[in-house]
Design a protein around this motif. Sequence first.
Motif, PDB file in Angstrom:
ATOM      1  N   MET A   1       0.724  -0.906  -0.591  1.00  0.00           N
ATOM      2  CA  MET A   1       0.036  -0.109  -0.099  1.00  0.00           C
ATOM      3  C   MET A   1       0.453   1.243   0.142  1.00  0.00           C
ATOM      4  SD  MET A   1      -3.571  -0.584  -0.222  1.00  0.00           S
ATOM      5  CE  MET A   1      -4.125   0.625   0.197  1.00  0.00           C
ATOM      6  N   ILE A   2       1.955   1.406   0.646  1.00  0.00           N
ATOM      7  CA  ILE A   2       3.191   2.287   0.790  1.00  0.00           C
ATOM      8  C   ILE A   2       3.601   2.751  -0.479  1.00  0.00           C
ATOM      9  CG2 ILE A   2       4.690   3.204   1.827  1.00  0.00           C
ATOM     10  CD1 ILE A   2       4.216   1.722   4.121  1.00  0.00           C
ATOM     11  N   ILE A   3       4.031   1.458  -1.442  1.00  0.00           N
ATOM     12  CA  ILE A   3       4.544   2.109  -2.450  1.00  0.00           C
ATOM     13  C   ILE A   3       3.474   2.221  -3.340  1.00  0.00           C
ATOM     14  CG2 ILE A   3       5.561   0.829  -3.880  1.00  0.00           C
ATOM     15  CD1 ILE A   3       6.856  -1.773  -1.900  1.00  0.00           C
ATOM     16  N   VAL A   4       2.185   2.170  -3.326  1.00  0.00           N
ATOM     17  CA  VAL A   4       1.319   1.926  -4.703  1.00  0.00           C
ATOM     18  C   VAL A   4       0.688   3.303  -4.000  1.00  0.00           C
ATOM     19  CG1 VAL A   4      -1.145   1.425  -5.584  1.00  0.00           C
ATOM     20  CG2 VAL A   4       0.511   0.029  -5.044  1.00  0.00           C
ATOM     21  N   LEU A   5       0.861   3.675  -3.412  1.00  0.00           N
ATOM     22  CA  LEU A   5      -0.036   5.753  -2.307  1.00  0.00           C
ATOM     23  C   LEU A   5       1.238   6.356  -2.836  1.00  0.00           C
ATOM     24  CD1 LEU A   5      -2.301   5.050   0.650  1.00  0.00           C
ATOM     25  CD2 LEU A   5      -2.717   5.174  -2.336  1.00  0.00           C
ATOM     26  N   THR A   6       1.940   5.630  -2.781  1.00  0.00           N
ATOM     27  CA  THR A   6       3.448   7.407  -3.362  1.00  0.00           C
ATOM     28  C   THR A   6       3.763   7.347  -4.566  1.00  0.00           C
ATOM     29  OG1 THR A   6       4.719   5.842  -1.338  1.00  0.00           O
ATOM     30  CG2 THR A   6       6.239   7.596  -2.742  1.00  0.00           C
ATOM     31  N   ILE A   7       3.365   5.972  -5.270  1.00  0.00           N
ATOM     32  CA  ILE A   7       3.506   5.872  -6.756  1.00  0.00           C
ATOM     33  C   ILE A   7       2.397   7.137  -7.161  1.00  0.00           C
ATOM     34  CG2 ILE A   7       3.018   5.078  -9.127  1.00  0.00           C
ATOM     35  CD1 ILE A   7       4.816   3.263  -8.246  1.00  0.00           C
ATOM     36  N   ILE A   8       1.561   7.104  -6.171  1.00  0.00           N
ATOM     37  CA  ILE A   8      -0.022   7.835  -6.903  1.00  0.00           C
ATOM     38  C   ILE A   8      -0.492   8.374  -6.060  1.00  0.00           C
ATOM     39  CG2 ILE A   8      -2.936   8.534  -6.496  1.00  0.00           C
ATOM     40  CD1 ILE A   8      -2.812   4.958  -6.242  1.00  0.00           C
ATOM     41  N   GLY A   9       0.612   9.461  -5.261  1.00  0.00           N
ATOM     42  CA  GLY A   9       0.718  10.641  -4.672  1.00  0.00           C
ATOM     43  C   GLY A   9       1.810  10.775  -6.027  1.00  0.00           C
ATOM     44  N   VAL A  10       3.016  10.825  -6.090  1.00  0.00           N
ATOM     45  CA  VAL A  10       3.942  11.378  -7.238  1.00  0.00           C
ATOM     46  C   VAL A  10       3.415  11.953  -8.714  1.00  0.00           C
ATOM     47  CG1 VAL A  10       5.662  10.699  -8.223  1.00  0.00           C
ATOM     48  CG2 VAL A  10       5.792  10.339  -6.201  1.00  0.00           C
ATOM     49  N   ILE A  11       2.549  10.615  -8.809  1.00  0.00           N
ATOM     50  CA  ILE A  11       1.709  11.215 -10.029  1.00  0.00           C
ATOM     51  C   ILE A  11       0.674  12.298 -10.081  1.00  0.00           C
ATOM     52  CG2 ILE A  11      -0.349  10.025 -11.768  1.00  0.00           C
ATOM     53  CD1 ILE A  11       1.147   7.789 -11.062  1.00  0.00           C
ATOM     54  N   VAL A  12       0.149  12.708  -9.002  1.00  0.00           N
ATOM     55  CA  VAL A  12      -0.927  12.913  -8.751  1.00  0.00           C
ATOM     56  C   VAL A  12      -0.278  14.800  -8.907  1.00  0.00           C
ATOM     57  CG1 VAL A  12      -3.047  14.159  -7.578  1.00  0.00           C
ATOM     58  CG2 VAL A  12      -2.679  12.136  -7.674  1.00  0.00           C
ATOM     59  N   MET A  13       0.555  15.081  -7.998  1.00  0.00           N
ATOM     60  CA  MET A  13       1.646  15.894  -7.715  1.00  0.00           C
ATOM     61  C   MET A  13       1.774  16.850  -9.030  1.00  0.00           C
ATOM     62  SD  MET A  13       5.099  15.994  -5.622  1.00  0.00           S
ATOM     63  CE  MET A  13       6.112  14.799  -6.935  1.00  0.00           C
TER      64      MET A  13
END
Length: 193
Positions: A1-13
């Motif tokens: 979950m940490i990996i996936v949500l970090t990737i999503i956060g970077v993409i959104v950012m």
Amino acid sequence: MIIVLTIIGVIVMVFNKVSATGLTATGFENLKFYTVLSNVFSGIVAVVQSFFDRQNKRYLSTLKLTAASAVSLTLIVVGGFFGPLYGWSNFYHGSNIFFHLIVPLLCMAEYLAARHEHKTGLKQCIIASSTTTVYGIAYVVNIAVNGIGTWPESNDWYGFLNWGYAMGAVIFAGIVFVNFLIACLLGRPWSKK
């Protein structure tokens, strides 16, 4: 979950410029912020934990403590300082909802729930607070080399020097100390394991 949500956060950012609120820049310029760097670091540590380094448990435990305490510092600074100052809604929107709240809570929960074979000592707590120390030194060197500048192009993007260099040093020392305390609370070096 940490990996996936970090990737999503970077993409959104990077790609959702509309969500740039609450001490954010646009695109990769956000990599100047401790929040973003600490969350990306926690994502990298999660990758290391998941795929690479299962043999050296002490090393992995210290890395996890460093990541968890760094993102926990972000959670506390935003919730206790920037949120009341500028309004919480600005800091829990877009990629910030991941970086200021969800990923830090997951990292804290994962670290506390994990079984650690080695006792955490003060040395590990000091190492865990080193990311904040290194970031603070880079922040000051950037200002020394490039000057403070003026808003919105200020190199003092957190505004720590608004009250002068002496108060900026006190704020920096306080933040490093809080990071150390977080690491000690998460690692519990005083507890019997």
